[in-house]
Design an enzyme around this catalytic site. Structure first.
Site, PDB file in Angstrom:
ATOM      1  N   ARG A   1       0.767  -1.218  -0.084  1.00 63.79           N
ATOM      2  CA  ARG A   1      -0.111  -0.109  -0.132  1.00 63.79           C
ATOM      3  C   ARG A   1       0.886   1.390  -0.231  1.00 63.79           C
ATOM      4  NH1 ARG A   1      -3.498   2.733   4.857  1.00 63.79           N
ATOM      5  NH2 ARG A   1      -4.730   4.091   3.372  1.00 63.79           N
ATOM      6  N   HIS A   2       0.415   2.268  -0.635  1.00 68.66           N
ATOM      7  CA  HIS A   2       1.081   3.645  -0.742  1.00 68.66           C
ATOM      8  C   HIS A   2       1.295   4.044   0.841  1.00 68.66           C
ATOM      9  CE1 HIS A   2      -2.400   5.563   0.570  1.00 68.66           C
ATOM     10  NE2 HIS A   2      -3.121   5.066  -0.261  1.00 68.66           N
TER      11      HIS A   2
END
Ligand code: NAG
Ligand code: NAG
Ligand code: NAG
Ligand code: NAG
Length: 460
Positions: free
Chosen positions: A81-82
């Protein structure tokens, strides 16, 4: 300061000087708010992996090592995930209305309220809209370094230079910026200079949810799909949180909506994640409140991205197949004794990771999460704070162990067993057999296509 010199003259003076130094150290060190582990998708990664609070590059080798000394890692697929981001424009508007209300209406003796009123300014602006913050880049630089320390033979200089590490990302800015930061961290750690960064954008893999018509129609745009969340907003638990906040701020109860309560919760989370501050806003809520708000967010993710509806999980079929295609290719080349790709690093969203986790049966509770069962779901597995904080990561690692291939799964740098498999790192073929139904079916086009006739939303 020269403590040795001072010591010879006056012991008491030294003690006093030392205590000033100590006081300064503990003062300047961030005290993390007690509610920091309940922020769901807005949790900091280091509040999920607490040992990282002291040393962000720490790798627990006994936790992350191969299943046995006879095994060596031969392939890694990392779905990330970012990193930490600004609030979205929509949430920034909610933060602003909370701020306006407190400035206009709040009173009372609380020291922190005085502080908010005289010293805090609403510094979030709508143009920040979900962009990656500096801390978010750090999240990925550090994650890259830890993964390189964990898997030195895969995330190696040779593999990087030989282009045996592939980088994929969603098209969103925060994801592209995250993958670049990851590459920076890796290049720095491996002392690689002058090599350009290459990545591929692939939204059908990393933002599949936008492209799945059935999901968009039946869940995303449905007025009733999230009814459990709506019902929970008026539950006794949420009422309690509203009442307590109203009394802390001395604002009429009727003015404190569940949206505003959530805005305060998020404000505390953003000030911590973005600015590393234990914000005065955190005082508007206690740990009991945080548990309730965490459940509200988990309910939303459960019904929108998790087990709530089958299509949530099925929308990730392409990513699932892509994962196994990569593992299959690696195992095939491995069996032929040829060098091949060493790793894939792919960056997406919480909305990318949760459906895949659910499709593969991880963290499934025996009964669904509903508005009524907050208290019986206290020990639930589906807890997004633990699953998808900023920079969350799913690591699928293929090992060669004495002529056998084994697969191990790690979530956020902790080993997690595949559902209903008794071994921490089962044979790769056993895992394939376990998922054979999905491997043979789970066709994105078929699952996501809407019936030809004008589709009516008959669910619920
Ligand atoms: C590392 O992991 C082991 C469990 O395998 C645990 O017992 C130990 O406390 C961990 N060490 C640190 C420093 O977190
Ligand atoms: C506002 O900030 C200043 C400077 O940090 C501090 O001295 C002052 O006590 C703060 N005021 C309140 C009411 O907290
Ligand atoms: C994205 O990945 C899928 C699955 O691997 C592949 O079929 C597709 O061609 C890729 N799309 C782009 C634009 O590269
Ligand atoms: C939670 O509620 C749902 C329906 O409201 C019910 O089916 C389920 O059994 C409940 N779970 C528990 C653990 O009580």
């Amino acid at each position: 300061m020269k403590p040795v010199h001072l010591l010879s003259r006056n012991k008491h003076f030294v003690m006093a000087a030392l205590s000033i130094v100590m006081a300064h150290v503990s003062y300047s060190k961030l005290t993390v708010p007690a509610i920091a582990t309940y922020f769901g998708t807005k949790c900091r990664y280091e509040d999920v992996n607490l040992h990282l609070r002291d040393d962000i590059l720490f790798v627990n080798k006994s936790l992350m090592g191969p299943p046995s000394a006879a095994c060596k890692a031969v392939h890694l697929v990392a779905v990330l995930r970012h990193g930490t981001r600004y609030p979205t424009a929509k949430n920034i508007r909610k933060l602003a209305s909370l701020y306006d209300l407190v400035m206009a209406e709040a009173s009372g003796p609380a020291w922190w309220l005085e502080g908010i009123k005289s010293n805090w300014t609403m510094w979030y602006t709508e143009d920040m809209d979900g962009k990656l913050v500096t801390k978010g880049k750090e999240d990925h630089r550090h994650l890259a370094i830890r993964l390189a320390k964990t898997f030195p033979t895969l995330m190696s200089r040779d593999n990087l230079l030989g282009e045996r590490i592939e980088f994929l990302t969603s098209s969103k800015h925060r994801c592209v910026d995250s993958v670049k930061a990851f590459q920076e961290g890796l290049h720095q750690h491996l002392d690689v200079r002058g090599l350009g960064f290459t990545h591929y954008v692939n939204d059908s893999l990393m933002r599949f949810f936008d492209q799945c018509q059935r999901f968009v129609e039946d869940v995303e745009n449905s007025k009733t799909a999230l009814k459990e969340v709506e019902i929970f907003k008026t539950s006794v638990e949420m009422e309690g949180v509203r009442r307590k906040m109203a009394s802390r701020l001395q604002i009429p109860h009727s003015l404190i909506t569940s949206d505003l309560v959530e805005a305060a919760f998020f404000l505390c989370s953003y000030e911590l994640a973005i600015k590393s501050e234990n914000s005065l806003w955190c005082n508007t809520l206690d740990e009991v409140d945080a548990e309730v708000l965490e459940y509200k967010n988990d309910l939303k993710q459960y019904w929108k991205r998790g087990y709530g509806y089958d299509i949530n999980r099925k929308s990730s079929c392409s990513l699932f197949h892509d994962l196994f295609r990569r593992l299959e290719e690696a195992s095939h080349y491995y069996r032929l004794g040829k060098a091949t790709k060493a790793a894939t690093v792919q960056v997406g969203h919480a909305e990318t990771l949760l459906p895949l986790l659910s499709l593969m049966g991880f963290f499934r509770d025996k009964t669904p999460l509903t508005a009524e069962n907050f208290s019986v779901q206290r020990g639930r597995k589906f807890r997004t704070s633990q699953l998808v904080p900023y920079a969350a990561n799913l690591l699928f690692v293929l090992y060669e162990c004495r002529d056998e291939l084994r697969l191990q799964f790690f979530l956020n740098e902790k080993p997690v067993q595949f559902p209903s498999m008794g071994h921490p790192a089962p044979l790769y073929d056993t895992v394939r057999a376990h998922y054979s139904k999905l491997l043979q079916g789970c066709d994105f086009n078929k699952e996501c296509e809407l019936p030809k006739v004008n589709h009516m939303n008959t669910e619920l």
